[in-house]
Design a protein around this motif. Structure first.
Motif, short mmCIF file in Angstrom:
data_model
loop_
_atom_site.label_atom_id
_atom_site.label_comp_id
_atom_site.label_asym_id
_atom_site.label_seq_id
_atom_site.Cartn_x
_atom_site.Cartn_y
_atom_site.Cartn_z
N LEU A 157 0.81 -1.22 0.00
CA LEU A 157 0.00 0.00 0.00
C LEU A 157 0.84 1.28 0.00
O LEU A 157 0.30 2.38 0.10
N LEU A 158 2.16 1.13 -0.11
CA LEU A 158 3.01 2.32 -0.16
C LEU A 158 2.64 3.18 -1.37
O LEU A 158 2.45 2.67 -2.48
N SER A 159 2.56 4.46 -1.15
CA SER A 159 2.22 5.37 -2.25
C SER A 159 3.45 5.61 -3.13
O SER A 159 4.59 5.37 -2.72
N ASN A 160 3.20 6.10 -4.33
CA ASN A 160 4.29 6.30 -5.29
C ASN A 160 5.35 7.28 -4.78
O ASN A 160 6.53 7.15 -5.11
N ASP A 161 4.92 8.27 -4.00
CA ASP A 161 5.89 9.25 -3.51
C ASP A 161 6.82 8.67 -2.46
O ASP A 161 7.83 9.30 -2.11
N LYS A 162 6.51 7.47 -1.95
CA LYS A 162 7.38 6.80 -0.98
C LYS A 162 8.42 5.92 -1.66
O LYS A 162 9.30 5.37 -1.00
N ILE A 163 8.32 5.79 -2.99
CA ILE A 163 9.26 4.96 -3.76
C ILE A 163 9.81 5.83 -4.88
O ILE A 163 9.14 6.07 -5.89
N GLN A 164 11.01 6.32 -4.71
CA GLN A 164 11.64 7.19 -5.69
C GLN A 164 12.71 6.41 -6.46
O GLN A 164 13.82 6.21 -5.98
N ASN A 165 12.34 5.95 -7.66
CA ASN A 165 13.27 5.16 -8.47
C ASN A 165 14.31 6.06 -9.13
O ASN A 165 13.99 7.15 -9.63
N GLU A 166 15.55 5.57 -9.15
CA GLU A 166 16.62 6.33 -9.79
C GLU A 166 16.55 6.22 -11.31
O GLU A 166 16.86 7.16 -12.03
N TYR A 167 16.13 5.05 -11.80
CA TYR A 167 16.04 4.82 -13.24
C TYR A 167 14.58 4.59 -13.63
O TYR A 167 13.79 4.06 -12.84
#
Length: 347
Positions: free
Chosen positions: A279-289
Motif C-alpha cells: 500500500l506504499l504510495s508512489n511518492d514513498k518509492i523514488q526510483n533512480e532509473y
C-alpha cells in the motif's frame, strides 16, 4: 591463379559456414528490433531495450556499469545509442552474410562482442550463456577479419568487375583479398594473443579456475541480492533507505514481503508486512532509473534486477524509543534477508 590466391579461396570456402552463422547472429539481433519485434525500440513498451540494458549494470566490468548508468539518465543519448547499436548489428550481420566489406563488418562485430562481454558477460546462471556467446562471436570476428570473403561474396564480384581495386590497400583491408604472408602472420598472431588474453581474463573474472579458485562470480547471475544503503532513522517516525538489486536473474524479480526494525537487543521495534508494503504510495518509492523499477505488488514490493530506489517507511513508534542503535532487515519471498545498521538521527 597463383598458389597464394588458391589458398585464399580455399580458406574462404572453409569459412563459409562461420561467415553465415556469424552474420545471421548479428542480423538476427538487429532485424528483431527493426522488423520483427519493433516494440523493442518503443520506449513505452515492456520489451523496450533500456530494460535489458539496465539489467546489465550490476555485473558490468571495467567501468561499463557507470557508462550504462549515465546513458540511462539521459534519454536522448539512450535512444540514439540503442538505435545505433541495433543498426550496426543489422548492417554488419547482413554484410557478413553477403560478403560485402567483410573485414570491416568483422571489425564491427568484434567491437560489438567486446561491448557485450563487458556488459552482459556475467549473466547466465547455469552455462555462462552471455560469456559463451560473446567469446565465440569475438573469435569468429577475428577469423573473418583475417580471411575476408573470397568466392561467393560481393567483395569477390567487385574484384572481378574492377580488378584495379585489388591493388588498393584500403580495399583489401576493408573488404577481402589475400594479404602478404608476413603481414598476415603478424596480424594473425596479434589477434590470437588478444583472443587468448581477453578470453582468459573474462573467464577468470566471472568463474575463476585459471588464476584463482573456481567461484560463481563476483555478482550472482541466479540468486537475487539486495544492497541497502543511505539508511536514516528519523525522530519524526520515518526511515529512508536506498535499495539496489545488484544480483540475480532478469527473468524474475525479487519480492520483498516484510521489513523489520530491531533495536540493539534484537527486539522488533516496528515491522512492515506484505499488506503494508503493497500500500506504499508512489511518492514513498523514488526510483533512480525509469525502466526496471521498484514498485508495489500483491505480496509487498516487487524489485527487478538492477532496480534502485529510495524508499520511505513511516511509523509512530520511534519517538518513544530509547537508544540510538538499530538494525533494519529486509525479507524476500524466497527466504533471503538483507540488513543494515541504522542510527537514530537527531534531526
Amino acid at each position: 591463379m597463383s598458389e597464394h590466391q588458391e589458398g585464399w579461396k580455399i580458406a574462404g570456402l572453409a569459412l563459409l559456414p562461420i561467415r553465415f552463422v556469424q552474420g545471421w547472429i548479428f542480423w538476427g539481433g538487429g532485424s528483431r528490433r527493426f522488423i520483427y519485434d519493433p516494440s523493442k525500440l518503443d520506449p513505452h513498451a515492456h520489451q523496450w531495450m533500456a530494460n535489458k540494458l539496465q539489467s546489465a549494470m550490476p555485473g558490468a566490468i571495467l567501468g561499463v556499469d557507470h557508462i550504462i548508468s549515465f546513458i540511462l539518465l539521459h534519454f536522448d543519448l539512450l535512444y540514439a545509442s540503442v538505435l545505433i547499436f541495433s543498426l550496426l548489428e543489422l548492417v554488419s550481420g547482413l554484410c557478413l552474410i553477403l560478403g560485402c566489406f567483410t573485414r570491416l563488418a568483422g571489425i564491427t562485430t568484434m567491437l560489438i562482442s567486446v561491448v557485450l562481454m563487458l556488459a552482459f558477460g556475467w549473466q547466465g546462471a547455469t552455462c555462462m550463456d552471455e560469456w559463451t556467446m560473446a567469446a565465440a562471436t569475438l573469435a569468429m570476428s577475428f577469423t573473418l577479419v583475417l580471411s575476408g570473403a573470397s568466392i561467393y561474396s560481393i567483395d569477390n564480384l567487385l574484384m572481378k568487375k574492377y580488378p584495379w581495386l585489388v591493388t588498393r590497400r584500403w580495399f583489401r583491408l576493408l573488404t577481402s583479398g589475400p594479404l602478404a604472408f608476413n603481414k598476415f602472420k603478424k596480424m594473425a598472431l596479434c589477434l590470437l594473443a588478444l583472443t587468448i588474453v581477453f578470453t582468459l581474463f573474462t573467464y577468470n573474472h566471472y568463474r575463476g579456475s585459471i588464476f584463482t579458485p573456481y567461484h560463481l562470480g563476483p555478482v550472482s547471475a541466479g540468486k537475487h541480492h539486495i544492497t541497502l544503503s543511505h539508511g536514516v532513522l528519523k525522530r519524526d517516525g520515518s526511515i529512508t533507505l536506498t535499495l539496489y538489486v545488484d544480483g540475480g536473474t532478469p527473468a524474475t524479480p525479487s519480492n520483498i514481503i516484510r521489513i523489520e526494525l530491531l533495536n540493539d537487543k534484537n527486539q522488533i521495534v516496528s515491522a512492515w508486512n506484505a499488506d503494508t508494503l503493497s500500500l506504499l504510495s508512489n511518492d514513498k518509492i523514488q526510483n533512480e532509473y525509469a525502466y526496471n523499477r521498484v514498485h508495489t505488488g500483491q505480496y509487498g514490493l516487487v524489485a527487478p534486477l538492477s532496480a534502485k530506489a529510495a524508499i520511505t517507511l513511516s511509523s509512530e513508534h520511534f519517538q518513544r524509543l530509547p537508544g540510538k542503535s538499530y538494525r533494519l532487515i529486509v525479507f524476500t519471498i524466497n527466504g533471503n534477508r538483507f540488513q543494515m545498521p541504522l542510527s537514530l538521527s537527531n534531526k
